[in-house]
Design a protein around this motif. Structure first.
Motif, PDB file in Angstrom:
ATOM      1  N   ALA A 166      -8.101 -37.311  50.521  1.00 40.76           N
ATOM      2  CA  ALA A 166      -6.823 -37.176  51.223  1.00 40.76           C
ATOM      3  C   ALA A 166      -7.016 -36.562  52.604  1.00 40.76           C
ATOM      4  O   ALA A 166      -6.242 -36.833  53.520  1.00 40.76           O
ATOM      5  N   ARG A 167      -8.052 -35.742  52.759  1.00 41.18           N
ATOM      6  CA  ARG A 167      -8.325 -35.111  54.048  1.00 41.18           C
ATOM      7  C   ARG A 167      -9.178 -35.975  54.972  1.00 41.18           C
ATOM      8  O   ARG A 167      -9.205 -35.752  56.175  1.00 41.18           O
ATOM      9  N   ALA A 168      -9.929 -36.909  54.412  1.00 42.80           N
ATOM     10  CA  ALA A 168     -10.938 -37.654  55.166  1.00 42.80           C
ATOM     11  C   ALA A 168     -10.319 -38.349  56.364  1.00 42.80           C
ATOM     12  O   ALA A 168      -9.240 -38.939  56.286  1.00 42.80           O
ATOM     13  N   LEU A 169     -11.040 -38.278  57.484  1.00 44.27           N
ATOM     14  CA  LEU A 169     -10.553 -38.861  58.725  1.00 44.27           C
ATOM     15  C   LEU A 169     -10.873 -40.341  58.815  1.00 44.27           C
ATOM     16  O   LEU A 169     -10.117 -41.108  59.399  1.00 44.27           O
ATOM     17  N   GLY A 170     -12.071 -40.742  58.285  1.00 42.50           N
ATOM     18  CA  GLY A 170     -12.476 -42.143  58.220  1.00 42.50           C
ATOM     19  C   GLY A 170     -12.221 -42.915  59.508  1.00 42.50           C
ATOM     20  O   GLY A 170     -11.948 -42.351  60.544  1.00 42.50           O
ATOM     21  N   PRO A 171     -12.223 -44.247  59.425  1.00 41.58           N
ATOM     22  CA  PRO A 171     -12.609 -44.961  58.208  1.00 41.58           C
ATOM     23  C   PRO A 171     -14.132 -45.121  58.105  1.00 41.58           C
ATOM     24  O   PRO A 171     -14.814 -45.236  59.106  1.00 41.58           O
ATOM     25  N   ASN A 172     -14.626 -45.084  56.861  1.00 45.15           N
ATOM     26  CA  ASN A 172     -15.993 -45.528  56.623  1.00 45.15           C
ATOM     27  C   ASN A 172     -16.053 -46.186  55.252  1.00 45.15           C
ATOM     28  O   ASN A 172     -15.151 -46.037  54.430  1.00 45.15           O
ATOM     29  N   ARG A 173     -17.117 -46.908  55.025  1.00 50.28           N
ATOM     30  CA  ARG A 173     -17.215 -47.739  53.833  1.00 50.28           C
ATOM     31  C   ARG A 173     -17.170 -46.932  52.545  1.00 50.28           C
ATOM     32  O   ARG A 173     -16.623 -47.380  51.537  1.00 50.28           O
ATOM     33  N   PHE A 174     -17.711 -45.728  52.576  1.00 51.07           N
ATOM     34  CA  PHE A 174     -17.795 -44.933  51.354  1.00 51.07           C
ATOM     35  C   PHE A 174     -16.432 -44.396  50.920  1.00 51.07           C
ATOM     36  O   PHE A 174     -16.196 -44.191  49.728  1.00 51.07           O
ATOM     37  N   GLU A 175     -15.541 -44.183  51.859  1.00 50.74           N
ATOM     38  CA  GLU A 175     -14.206 -43.707  51.501  1.00 50.74           C
ATOM     39  C   GLU A 175     -13.445 -44.733  50.661  1.00 50.74           C
ATOM     40  O   GLU A 175     -12.522 -44.379  49.927  1.00 50.74           O
ATOM     41  N   GLY A 176     -13.834 -45.997  50.775  1.00 53.70           N
ATOM     42  CA  GLY A 176     -13.157 -47.042  50.013  1.00 53.70           C
ATOM     43  C   GLY A 176     -13.656 -47.210  48.595  1.00 53.70           C
ATOM     44  O   GLY A 176     -13.134 -48.034  47.838  1.00 53.70           O
ATOM     45  N   GLU A 177     -14.658 -46.423  48.200  1.00 57.94           N
ATOM     46  CA  GLU A 177     -15.172 -46.509  46.834  1.00 57.94           C
ATOM     47  C   GLU A 177     -14.182 -45.884  45.855  1.00 57.94           C
ATOM     48  O   GLU A 177     -13.294 -45.115  46.220  1.00 57.94           O
ATOM     49  N   SER A 178     -14.380 -46.188  44.569  1.00 53.28           N
ATOM     50  CA  SER A 178     -13.464 -45.718  43.542  1.00 53.28           C
ATOM     51  C   SER A 178     -13.535 -44.202  43.383  1.00 53.28           C
ATOM     52  O   SER A 178     -14.530 -43.555  43.750  1.00 53.28           O
ATOM     53  N   LEU A 179     -12.486 -43.631  42.794  1.00 53.01           N
ATOM     54  CA  LEU A 179     -12.480 -42.204  42.525  1.00 53.01           C
ATOM     55  C   LEU A 179     -13.607 -41.852  41.555  1.00 53.01           C
ATOM     56  O   LEU A 179     -14.226 -40.785  41.675  1.00 53.01           O
ATOM     57  N   GLY A 180     -13.885 -42.734  40.616  1.00 55.68           N
ATOM     58  CA  GLY A 180     -14.989 -42.495  39.690  1.00 55.68           C
ATOM     59  C   GLY A 180     -16.314 -42.351  40.415  1.00 55.68           C
ATOM     60  O   GLY A 180     -17.140 -41.502  40.054  1.00 55.68           O
ATOM     61  N   PHE A 181     -16.534 -43.185  41.414  1.00 56.03           N
ATOM     62  CA  PHE A 181     -17.752 -43.086  42.222  1.00 56.03           C
ATOM     63  C   PHE A 181     -17.833 -41.706  42.867  1.00 56.03           C
ATOM     64  O   PHE A 181     -18.873 -41.038  42.807  1.00 56.03           O
ATOM     65  N   HIS A 182     -16.755 -41.260  43.482  1.00 55.69           N
ATOM     66  CA  HIS A 182     -16.778 -39.980  44.186  1.00 55.69           C
ATOM     67  C   HIS A 182     -16.932 -38.810  43.222  1.00 55.69           C
ATOM     68  O   HIS A 182     -17.538 -37.787  43.582  1.00 55.69           O
ATOM     69  N   ARG A 183     -16.427 -38.946  42.020  1.00 57.56           N
ATOM     70  CA  ARG A 183     -16.638 -37.891  41.030  1.00 57.56           C
ATOM     71  C   ARG A 183     -18.105 -37.833  40.613  1.00 57.56           C
ATOM     72  O   ARG A 183     -18.654 -36.739  40.412  1.00 57.56           O
ATOM     73  N   ARG A 184     -18.747 -38.976  40.489  1.00 60.15           N
ATOM     74  CA  ARG A 184     -20.177 -38.978  40.172  1.00 60.15           C
ATOM     75  C   ARG A 184     -20.984 -38.339  41.303  1.00 60.15           C
ATOM     76  O   ARG A 184     -21.969 -37.623  41.062  1.00 60.15           O
ATOM     77  N   VAL A 185     -20.581 -38.623  42.530  1.00 53.21           N
ATOM     78  CA  VAL A 185     -21.259 -38.030  43.690  1.00 53.21           C
ATOM     79  C   VAL A 185     -21.133 -36.507  43.643  1.00 53.21           C
ATOM     80  O   VAL A 185     -22.120 -35.779  43.831  1.00 53.21           O
ATOM     81  N   ARG A 186     -19.923 -36.017  43.373  1.00 53.15           N
ATOM     82  CA  ARG A 186     -19.737 -34.558  43.296  1.00 53.15           C
ATOM     83  C   ARG A 186     -20.601 -33.966  42.181  1.00 53.15           C
ATOM     84  O   ARG A 186     -21.242 -32.928  42.371  1.00 53.15           O
ATOM     85  N   ASP A 187     -20.605 -34.624  41.031  1.00 48.45           N
ATOM     86  CA  ASP A 187     -21.453 -34.148  39.925  1.00 48.45           C
ATOM     87  C   ASP A 187     -22.919 -34.093  40.343  1.00 48.45           C
ATOM     88  O   ASP A 187     -23.658 -33.174  39.974  1.00 48.45           O
ATOM     89  N   GLY A 188     -23.339 -35.086  41.126  1.00 56.09           N
ATOM     90  CA  GLY A 188     -24.716 -35.122  41.597  1.00 56.09           C
ATOM     91  C   GLY A 188     -25.045 -33.957  42.512  1.00 56.09           C
ATOM     92  O   GLY A 188     -26.089 -33.312  42.373  1.00 56.09           O
ATOM     93  N   PHE A 189     -24.149 -33.673  43.452  1.00 47.61           N
ATOM     94  CA  PHE A 189     -24.371 -32.536  44.349  1.00 47.61           C
ATOM     95  C   PHE A 189     -24.490 -31.232  43.555  1.00 47.61           C
ATOM     96  O   PHE A 189     -25.378 -30.414  43.811  1.00 47.61           O
ATOM     97  N   LEU A 190     -23.592 -31.033  42.606  1.00 43.02           N
ATOM     98  CA  LEU A 190     -23.608 -29.787  41.832  1.00 43.02           C
ATOM     99  C   LEU A 190     -24.858 -29.696  40.969  1.00 43.02           C
ATOM    100  O   LEU A 190     -25.410 -28.599  40.785  1.00 43.02           O
TER     101      LEU A 190
END
Length: 223
Positions: A166-190
Motif C-alpha cells: 500500500a505504501r509502495a511508490l512503484g511501478p515495478n514488476r515485483f509489486e504486481g506479484e501475488s500477496l502470497g509471493f510477498h509473504r514468502r519473500v518476507r518469510d525468507g528475509f526473516l
C-alpha cells in the motif's frame, strides 16, 4: 558530556561514547520487501555519516553502474511472469558482478562506507523463497559471484506485505506479484536474519519514518 557529544543525537551519541563508529562496519546493505522505506533510510544514514566526516557511497541493486542499470531496466520492467525465475536470478547475478567490480570493491578499497539498497539477501528472498529456486544451489553460486565479499551489516526493514504494498511508490514488476509471493519473500528475509544474527539487524518498519530512522541508526552503530 563534552560539547561535541552534546551536539550529537541518539545513535551519534552512542558512537561517540564508544570511541567512534564501528571501524569494521563499512559495507552496509538494506533489505526488505516492497514499500519498506529502504531508499529514504539509506539517504538518512548517508547524511548522518557524512556529518561525522565519513566518505559515503550510496548505491543500489540491481543497478549501481552503467551495465547493471541496463540490466535493471530489463528485470524490473514488464509484468509478472516476464522471465523464467532462473533467467531472472541470473540477470540479478550478472548485474551484481558488474556492480561489485565497478563500484563496491573500489569504494571499500579506499576506505569509503558503502550503503547499498538491496544486495544478495534480496536475491535469496525474492528468487529463492519467493520463486522457489533451490537455496543450496543458489548459495554455492553466490559464493562464486561474491568471491569472499559480504556486507559487514545487513539492516532488514521488516514490514507486513499488505502494508508495504500500500505504501509502495512503484511501478515495478515485483509489486504486481501475488500477496502470497510477498509473504514468502518476507518469510525468507526473516529466515536469513535468524540464520545470521551476527550481521543482520531486524528493524520494524511499520512506524513513522523518523522513528524507523533512529532505530536503523542504532542498529548500525551499536555492535
Amino acid at each position: 558530556m563534552s560539547s561535541r557529544e552534546g551536539d550529537l543525537a541518539g545513535g551519534e551519541r552512542i558512537a561517540a561514547r564508544e570511541g567512534g563508529l564501528p571501524p569494521s562496519c563499512k559495507f552496509v546493505t538494506f533489505e526488505g520487501g516492497e514499500g519498506a522505506g529502504k531508499s529514504s533510510l539509506v539517504v538518512d544514514v548517508a547524511g548522518r555519516l557524512r556529518g561525522l566526516g565519513c566518505e559515503v557511497v550510496v548505491t543500489r541493486e540491481p543497478g549501481g553502474c552503467l551495465m547493471a542499470e541496463r540490466i535493471r531496466e530489463l528485470v524490473v520492467g514488464g509484468g509478472p511472469g516476464a522471465f523464467d525465475p532462473r533467467a531472472e536470478w541470473l540477470l540479478m547475478l550478472a548485474a551484481r558482478i558488474e556492480h561489485v567490480r565497478g563500484v563496491i570493491r573500489p569504494a571499500l578499497a579506499r576506505g569509503a562506507w558503502v550503503l547499498c539498497d538491496r544486495f544478495s539477501g534480496s536475491t535469496v528472498a525474492y528468487q529463492g523463497y519467493g520463486r522457489g529456486l533451490d537455496l543450496a544451489f543458489m548459495a554455492g553460486v553466490h559464493r562464486f559471484v561474491l568471491d569472499g565479499l559480504e556486507p559487514d551489516r545487513v539492516i532488514l526493514l521488516d514490514i507486513d506485505p499488505e502494508v508495504g504494498l500500500a505504501r509502495a511508490l512503484g511501478p515495478n514488476r515485483f509489486e504486481g506479484e501475488s500477496l502470497g509471493f510477498h509473504r514468502r519473500v518476507r518469510d525468507g528475509f526473516l529466515a536469513l536474519a535468524r540464520e545470521d544474527s551476527r550481521r543482520w539487524r531486524v528493524v520494524d518498519a511499520h512506524a513513522e519514518q523518523a522513528v524507523v530512522a533512529e532505530a536503523v541508526w542504532r542498529a548500525l552503530v551499536m555492535v
